[in-house]
Design a protein around this motif. Structure first.
Motif: not given
Length: 309
Positions: A133, A137-138, A172, A141, A109-111, A144-145, A175
């Protein structure tokens, strides 16, 4: 240090038994795993970020990473199963059946994604981890960060069979591509990413216009070409060897490219933008050299640096 972000899995390779039927032997693999291993063996500083199971296969994956000098301190462990890929080989070419539901890699997960330290100056993404997925998505992310201040390479290796929601996947991936400095695609990948009847040069220009410093297009036995942001183009042939199988060929090509760019001091956004045609050609040629060793022997078994001299 280069951080390879994506899948590590077990390839179940068919192997003859004394019962006259094939059995399956577990071999460590996965596109991003293979690239990390190849980089480590080439002497490049490399770490891997992936989800690994605490099961016997996860332990095998971690041990093989470390045996090839890959830093594993960012590996995320979970009491979930390891992804298994059952392989069929026909005329040296591999096809796969994947068992990936609820796996340690896929369920990231992203977190779960860690904060990255300054020693990591390059990010590498690709493979099925961009399609499955929630892990996809993780990784998106994470890019992106962290992608604005680090060199980024991606090899999407499009596999339509893994894409459950094409619109979500395209959004996705678009991006992610916008953050990338190097985009490596096969000609088939390029046609999928940029659909339509435009020629190869026009499709490459579409990707370059998104901000990349170099697009690498591979064409199997016909070699690879690099298209630079300044409009120049370079090409290299494949190295002629007796092909045993092609497992891991593209992954080790990518490692060879990254290793040479690291050696040349080009793994920053500014340096890649200023890369010359000669430098790009040297990187592609090194990728071809590394891949040639891999395809000359069974399985994804990248060379050590001393085997290239």
């Amino acid at each position: 240090m280069i951080l390879c972000c994506g899948e590590a899995l077990i390839d179940m390779i068919p192997t003859p038994t004394n019962t006259q039927r094939d059995g399956f032997v577990p071999h460590t693999g996965g596109a991003i795993f293979n690239t990390a291993v190849a980089l480590g063996r080439l002497g490049t500083e490399v770490a891997m970020l992936t989800g690994l199971s605490t099961d016997m296969f996860g332990q095998q994956l971690k041990a093989d990473l470390e045996a090839s000098k890959v830093d594993t301190h960012l590996v995320i462990k979970a009491a979930r199963p390891t992804t298994l890929a059952f392989v069929q080989l026909r005329d040296g070419h591999a096809t796969y059946d994947f068992y990936d539901e609820n796996s340690a890699g896929r369920m990231l997960q992203p977190h779960d994604m860690p904060d990255l330290t300054d020693e990591i100056d390059t990010l590498y993404f690709g493979g099925i981890s961009l399609a499955c997925e929630p892990g996809a998505d993780a990784y998106a992310d994470l890019l992106q960060r962290n992608g604005d201040t680090r060199a980024v390479m991606i090899d999407p290796n499009i596999r339509p069979g893994f894409i459950q929601d094409e619109a979500r996947y395209r959004t996705r991936l678009d991006k992610m591509l916008a953050k990338c400095d190097i985009i490596k695609v096969s000609d088939e990948d390029l046609d999928w990413i940029v659909p339509g009847d435009a020629g190869l040069d026009a499709k490459v220009a579409t990707l370059l216009n998104r901000g990349a410093a170099m697009i690498i297009v591979t064409r199997g036995g016909d070699g690879a070409s690099g298209y630079l942001a300044d409009g120049s183009q370079v090409s290299v042939p494949v190295e002629k060897v007796q092909v045993v199988d092609t497992v891991g060929a593209g992954d080790t090509f990518n490692a060879g490219v990254l290793a040479k760019l690291s050696e040349l001091g080009l793994l920053s956004k500014a340096a890649l933008k200023g890369m010359t045609g000669d430098q790009a050609k040297a990187a592609l040629a090194h990728g071809a050299k590394v891949a040639a060793v891999t395809v000359s022997r069974a399985g994804a078994n990248p060379p050590w640096a001393h085997e290239l001299s």
